[in-house]
Write a protein that holds these residues in place. Structure first.
Motif, PDB file in Angstrom:
ATOM      1  N   TYR A 207     -13.654 -21.781   3.227  1.00 36.48           N
ATOM      2  CA  TYR A 207     -13.621 -20.978   2.005  1.00 36.48           C
ATOM      3  C   TYR A 207     -14.315 -19.626   2.208  1.00 36.48           C
ATOM      4  O   TYR A 207     -13.779 -18.577   1.842  1.00 36.48           O
ATOM      5  N   VAL A 208     -15.490 -19.670   2.811  1.00 35.33           N
ATOM      6  CA  VAL A 208     -16.235 -18.431   3.064  1.00 35.33           C
ATOM      7  C   VAL A 208     -15.501 -17.552   4.072  1.00 35.33           C
ATOM      8  O   VAL A 208     -15.391 -16.330   3.896  1.00 35.33           O
ATOM      9  N   GLY A 209     -14.962 -18.169   5.132  1.00 31.82           N
ATOM     10  CA  GLY A 209     -14.254 -17.399   6.151  1.00 31.82           C
ATOM     11  C   GLY A 209     -13.019 -16.708   5.608  1.00 31.82           C
ATOM     12  O   GLY A 209     -12.767 -15.527   5.909  1.00 31.82           O
ATOM     13  N   LEU A 210     -12.232 -17.412   4.792  1.00 26.85           N
ATOM     14  CA  LEU A 210     -11.038 -16.802   4.205  1.00 26.85           C
ATOM     15  C   LEU A 210     -11.413 -15.662   3.260  1.00 26.85           C
ATOM     16  O   LEU A 210     -10.736 -14.620   3.224  1.00 26.85           O
ATOM     17  N   THR A 211     -12.489 -15.838   2.498  1.00 25.13           N
ATOM     18  CA  THR A 211     -12.932 -14.775   1.589  1.00 25.13           C
ATOM     19  C   THR A 211     -13.374 -13.537   2.358  1.00 25.13           C
ATOM     20  O   THR A 211     -13.017 -12.407   1.995  1.00 25.13           O
ATOM     21  N   LEU A 212     -14.147 -13.735   3.415  1.00 28.05           N
ATOM     22  CA  LEU A 212     -14.595 -12.599   4.223  1.00 28.05           C
ATOM     23  C   LEU A 212     -13.421 -11.873   4.879  1.00 28.05           C
ATOM     24  O   LEU A 212     -13.384 -10.640   4.928  1.00 28.05           O
ATOM     25  N   LEU A 213     -12.460 -12.652   5.374  1.00 30.96           N
ATOM     26  CA  LEU A 213     -11.286 -12.042   6.006  1.00 30.96           C
ATOM     27  C   LEU A 213     -10.501 -11.200   5.007  1.00 30.96           C
ATOM     28  O   LEU A 213     -10.095 -10.065   5.307  1.00 30.96           O
ATOM     29  N   LEU A 214     -10.273 -11.741   3.819  1.00 28.73           N
ATOM     30  CA  LEU A 214      -9.541 -10.988   2.800  1.00 28.73           C
ATOM     31  C   LEU A 214     -10.333  -9.760   2.372  1.00 28.73           C
ATOM     32  O   LEU A 214      -9.750  -8.678   2.157  1.00 28.73           O
ATOM     33  N   TRP A 215     -11.641  -9.872   2.260  1.00 31.10           N
ATOM     34  CA  TRP A 215     -12.493  -8.733   1.900  1.00 31.10           C
ATOM     35  C   TRP A 215     -12.346  -7.609   2.932  1.00 31.10           C
ATOM     36  O   TRP A 215     -12.159  -6.437   2.574  1.00 31.10           O
ATOM     37  N   ILE A 216     -12.386  -7.969   4.191  1.00 26.98           N
ATOM     38  CA  ILE A 216     -12.264  -6.961   5.253  1.00 26.98           C
ATOM     39  C   ILE A 216     -10.891  -6.301   5.218  1.00 26.98           C
ATOM     40  O   ILE A 216     -10.755  -5.076   5.337  1.00 26.98           O
ATOM     41  N   LEU A 217      -9.837  -7.106   5.046  1.00 21.85           N
ATOM     42  CA  LEU A 217      -8.482  -6.561   5.033  1.00 21.85           C
ATOM     43  C   LEU A 217      -8.278  -5.610   3.852  1.00 21.85           C
ATOM     44  O   LEU A 217      -7.640  -4.559   4.003  1.00 21.85           O
ATOM     45  N   LEU A 218      -8.809  -5.952   2.692  1.00 19.90           N
ATOM     46  CA  LEU A 218      -8.677  -5.066   1.532  1.00 19.90           C
ATOM     47  C   LEU A 218      -9.494  -3.789   1.708  1.00 19.90           C
ATOM     48  O   LEU A 218      -9.059  -2.709   1.312  1.00 19.90           O
ATOM     49  N   ALA A 219     -10.671  -3.931   2.314  1.00 24.10           N
ATOM     50  CA  ALA A 219     -11.492  -2.743   2.557  1.00 24.10           C
ATOM     51  C   ALA A 219     -10.827  -1.808   3.555  1.00 24.10           C
ATOM     52  O   ALA A 219     -10.827  -0.579   3.386  1.00 24.10           O
ATOM     53  N   VAL A 220     -10.221  -2.384   4.595  1.00 24.21           N
ATOM     54  CA  VAL A 220      -9.492  -1.567   5.570  1.00 24.21           C
ATOM     55  C   VAL A 220      -8.277  -0.917   4.924  1.00 24.21           C
ATOM     56  O   VAL A 220      -7.892   0.214   5.259  1.00 24.21           O
ATOM     57  N   GLY A 221      -7.679  -1.624   3.956  1.00 21.35           N
ATOM     58  CA  GLY A 221      -6.492  -1.097   3.293  1.00 21.35           C
ATOM     59  C   GLY A 221      -6.752   0.076   2.369  1.00 21.35           C
ATOM     60  O   GLY A 221      -5.797   0.733   1.930  1.00 21.35           O
ATOM     61  N   GLY A 222      -8.018   0.323   2.015  1.00 23.87           N
ATOM     62  CA  GLY A 222      -8.304   1.492   1.189  1.00 23.87           C
ATOM     63  C   GLY A 222      -9.168   1.243  -0.024  1.00 23.87           C
ATOM     64  O   GLY A 222      -9.584   2.200  -0.689  1.00 23.87           O
ATOM     65  N   ASP A 223      -9.475  -0.017  -0.355  1.00 24.44           N
ATOM     66  CA  ASP A 223     -10.343  -0.296  -1.491  1.00 24.44           C
ATOM     67  C   ASP A 223     -11.787   0.037  -1.131  1.00 24.44           C
ATOM     68  O   ASP A 223     -12.209  -0.147   0.010  1.00 24.44           O
TER      69      ASP A 223
END
Length: 515
Positions: A207-223
């Motif tokens: 759960y924590v790993g998936l959340t961190l991965l999605l956080w990084i991907l969204l941050a890289v995407g421009g958020d």
């Protein structure tokens, strides 16, 4: 070194002997330190102090009660953890609302309580229509509470609900809902805590790993700022909580929505991240009925909407606008999956589907998707796809018997179970859901709320899809304008939708308390 390991082991065993609700008080109290630190860094000192003081208060109470409870044997057998879940959704938000109320300072404690119940049940409905009224510390707390509430349901599904054949597992089980399998002692008081610890050790890193991965991907995407973190936690918890009021205020665009769509697939089936439940006997994710039905709905419903919009566009002489057509199709697909998983995010291109064709899309469709819900043992709410599949199989079988009355059902043992006993208990649950919907709607209407508004509010609560309040009716529904009684009914709907009626009935069964 060995002495230190032994002491740590004894401390862990002592913690496991504490009541589950008390452990949750300690965990959520410790979590208050996160917004306290963030508020200090962001120089929001008033909110930071509120969270810090409440965390100290909660941890102190946890330590004192834990010491007083040390050495006592757990009681109430298999119903202890189930009762703790109910208390977590009803009484724990009182503690969670204290720093929110003190940090905001311009609302009532009832509003803060409703906000925290909405968060911990992953409903995501909010009293505050304007996101700018809350500072970053409060937005972070809302998203964090919802994220932890989703994790709680992930763990409880395998450790508590599955052995008791509740939460959707009753469809494939042979025992009655609320009861363990014959000769199954896995829900004895000491063993259930061991089961919770083992399940937590497996699922928390995922759960924590998936959340961190999605956080990084969204941050890289421009958020930027809190937006990618809050959206990542909201997607994993299917809460739909956003510090900017939705996806229209993000910087990641369609790329960010595409990443979110991939992570929302985890709410369609438990098999997307774990094989620790009875649904793992279906033969893998490619043959899992929940995942297949979910994907089918994501394909069929947007296609029907696209054709409907296309016909409207022909009349509006906009059929040559290919870019608008693509945005309309994407907006429909993303929004359908979002509401099917009870997340509730609407695509930034959802409005393009209406503007492209000149037609409006009825909110009744989104309400229907939210009622269907996601997969069993996920963070999604609703009736659940497995129950819908059981009713579908039973309907096919009944039509076959109309043509061939003496025919014998084929398929594997699980398929035959779903056609008979599984469909029966699924139908019972559906009737309980419908009765709950009717009763709560009537009760809410009796407080002076219009019927259409009451229906949307109750559906949003029972399906744990708070964003329905903004998109299901012609105008957004303001929870702040409801009276105290109406807000109480909405709280009851959210708790009932998260824990489900069968679990409430199991808690009222006298012979289970004797165990």
């Amino acid at each position: 070194m060995q002495l230190h390991v032994k002491e740590t082991s004894r401390f862990a065993v002592s913690l496991l002997r504490l009541p589950l609700f008390l452990l949750l008080v300690g965990v959520f109290s410790a979590a208050m330190l996160v917004p306290a630190v963030y508020g200090g860094v962001a120089r929001d000192l008033e909110a930071a102090r509120a969270f810090l003081y409440t965390a100290i208060l909660g941890l102190t109470a946890f330590a004192m009660i834990g010491l007083a409870h040390a050495g006592r044997d757990p009681r109430h057998g298999s119903l202890g953890p189930l009762m703790s879940l109910l208390c977590a959704f009803v009484f724990l938000p009182v503690l969670l609302a204290i720093p929110f109320y003190e940090g905001l300072g311009t609302t009532t404690f009832l509003n803060a309580y409703v906000e925290m119940v909405s968060a911990i049940t992953t409903t995501g409905a909010t009293i505050f229509d304007d996101p700018e009224r809350l500072n970053g510390t409060l937005h972070l707390w809302r998203a964090l509470v919802a994220w932890m509430g989703g994790l709680l349901m992930w763990i409880a599904a395998s450790a508590i609900l599955a052995p008791l054949n509740l939460g959707g597992f009753e469809v494939t089980a042979r025992a009655e809902p609320g009861r363990t399998q014959p000769r199954d002692t896995s829900m004895a008081a000491p063993e259930v805590r061991v089961r919770i610890s083992k399940v937590s050790a497996v699922l928390i890193p995922i759960y924590v790993g998936l959340t961190l991965l999605l956080w990084i991907l969204l941050a890289v995407g421009g958020d930027r700022g809190l937006v990618p973190l809050c959206h990542a936690m909201s997607i994993m918890a299917t809460s739909g909580i956003s510090p900017v009021g939705g996806l229209t205020g993000t910087g990641s665009g369609i790329a960010g929505e595409a990443v979110m769509l991939l992570f929302m697939l985890f709410a369609l089936s438990r098999l997307t991240f774990s094989t620790d439940t009875v649904t793992s006997d279906t033969g893998g994710i490619s043959k899992d009925p929940e995942f297949r039905i979910g994907i089918a709905l994501v394909i069929i419903v947007p296609t029907v909407l696209f054709v409907r919009h296309f016909l409207g566009a022909v009349d509006a002489s906009a059929e040559d606008d290919l870019v608008g057509a693509g945005r309309a199709l994407w907006g429909s697909a993303f929004t359908v999956l979002s509401f099917l998983t009870t997340t509730g995010f609407t695509s930034a291109n959802w409005g393009d589907a209406q503007a492209w064709s000149g037609l409006t899309t009825p909110g009744l469709l989104l309400m229907g998707l939210a009622v269907i819900g996601g997969g069993v043992a996920t963070t999604a709410g609703g009736v659940k796809l497995l129950r819908v599949f059981a009713l579908y199989l039973n309907g096919l079988r009944e039509m076959e018997r109309l043509v061939h009355p003496s025919s014998v059902s084929g398929g594997n043992p699980m398929g035959r179970r779903l056609q008979k006993g599984g469909a029966f208990i699924a139908w019972i649950f559906f009737m309980l859901f419908a009765l709950s919907l009717a009763f709560l709607t009537i009760a809410l209407t009796a407080t002076g709320v219009p019927f259409e508004t009451s229906l949307v509010i109750v559906v949003a609560g029972l399906s744990t899809t708070g964003p329905l309040l903004e998109v299901a009716s012609g105008t957004p529904i303001a929870l702040a304008e409801l009276g105290g009684t109406a807000k109480g009914i909405f709280v009851a709907a959210m708790v009932l939708g998260r824990l489900e009626m069968l679990a409430i009935i199991a808690l009222l069964t006298p012979d289970l308390w004797r165990g």
